[in-house]
Design an enzyme around this catalytic site. Structure first.
Site, PDB file in Angstrom:
ATOM      1  CB  SER A 150      -1.420  -0.169   1.309  1.00 41.72           C
ATOM      2  OG  SER A 150      -1.492   0.510   1.404  1.00 41.72           O
ATOM      3  CG  ASP A 226      -7.559  -3.116  -1.534  1.00 44.98           C
ATOM      4  OD1 ASP A 226      -8.024  -2.410  -0.455  1.00 44.98           O
ATOM      5  OD2 ASP A 226      -6.563  -3.854  -1.738  1.00 44.98           O
ATOM      6  CG  HIS A 259      -5.499  -2.652   1.434  1.00 45.53           C
ATOM      7  ND1 HIS A 259      -4.677  -2.525   0.326  1.00 45.53           N
ATOM      8  CD2 HIS A 259      -5.398  -1.897   2.109  1.00 45.53           C
ATOM      9  CE1 HIS A 259      -3.923  -1.675   0.223  1.00 45.53           C
ATOM     10  NE2 HIS A 259      -4.164  -0.421   1.567  1.00 45.53           N
TER      11      HIS A 259
END
Ligand SMILES: N[C@@H](CCC(=O)N[C@@H](CS)C(=O)NCC(=O)O)C(=O)O
Length: 285
Positions: A150, A226, A259
């Site tokens: 991320s 996600d 995620h």
């Protein structure tokens, strides 16, 4: 004289040592904590290293606890280093939101007050920490690769694009593909670097590729489940720019994964093995 390193904890794991260490950082002007896994190895040998840069709200501990990298790193003989994501402490400025301030350093050297004094994660990751670990752990600094998640995926891509000769291979889990083109990035880069978007380009993977930077080898995994994909991560921008630039990239969508570290840990061993192939090519110290 080597810089002082305090051992916070060490545990035997998968035949090697999982440690957590702390030191006074000249870059951030704070104490910084990071974790290192050193696999079992013959005394006197030096091992290749894989860096892992973490995402928003994380410390070194998230991937260390939940990343499931140790079996693969022990198998392939790779040191795994997980730095923190920002300076921390009572005297360090912060923001109420989870996506700015402490825990959200975005791997930049901030230029704006009040952030500029301590938020120097680019210098820390690119210069200070490599020098420090090279002096304390059995690492062959000629064999480095980098990955991240991320915000840390953005960090891995941009650090590597600016320092392509340092890394053999680069991978990312659900990276922020273009901070210039998403709310997380606009807020963070605007806050740390100011309103001039031209100054943001050296912290944007797509802009760096557009401006001519290249990676030696790239692997990306992105979950289709996600919740941040469409608004924040924008993987399609990375696919488009790699195609336009003719830069080889293996960017994969993984069906139904979100995620979280449940996703990261599923594909971690594959990333470690992929990096190992690049790290074991000739050129060892
Ligand atoms: N809902 C999350 C948003 C931030 C988030 O998802 N952070 C990711 C990186 S961008 C993470 O790894 N969180 C810590 C964890 O899952 O252990 C929160 O507020 O903590």
């Amino acid at each position: 004289m080597a810089t002082a390193l305090e051992t916070v904890e060490e545990h035997r794991s998968h035949g090697g040592i999982q440690g957590v260490y702390r030191h006074a950082s000249a870059s951030t002007g704070t104490d910084m904590t990071f974790s290192v896994f050193v696999p079992e190895h013959e005394e006197g040998t030096k091992l290749p290293v894989l860096w892992f840069l973490s995402g928003l709200t994380c410390t070194h501990a998230n991937v260390t606890d939940k990343g499931e990298f140790r079996a693969a790193c022990a198998e392939h003989g790779i040191v795994f280093i997980a730095p923190d994501t920002s300076p921390r402490g009572e005297n360090v400025p912060d923001d109420e939101a989870y996506d700015f301030g402490q825990g959200a350093g975005f791997y930049v050297d901030a230029t704006q007050d009040p952030w500029a004094e301590h938020f120097r994660m680019r210098s820390y990751i690119e210069q200070e920490l490599p020098e420090l670990v090279g002096g304390h752990f059995p690492i062959d600094m000629n064999r480095q690769s980098i990955t991240g998640h991320s915000m840390g995926g953005h960090g891995a891509l941009t650090v590597a694009l600016r320092n392509a000769d340092r890394f053999r291979s680069v991978s990312a889990f659900s990276p922020i593909a273009s901070p210039l083109a998403c709310p997380w990035g606009e807020k963070a880069l605007g806050g740390y670097l100011g309103a001039d978007r031209q100054a943001w380009r050296e912290y944007d993977a797509c802009a760096l590729i557009e401006d001519g930077a290249r990676l030696p080898a790239l692997l990306v995994d992105q979950g289709t489940g996600d919740g941040f994909l469409e608004e924040q991560l924008k993987t399609e921008l990375l696919i488009e720019i790699c195609e336009k630039a003719g830069m080889p990239a293996n960017i994969r969508f993984q069906d139904g994964y979100d995620h979280s570290y449940y996703f990261i840990s599923t594909f971690m061993a594959e990333h470690v093995a992929w990096h190992a192939r690049h790290l074991k090519q000739s050129g060892a110290e």
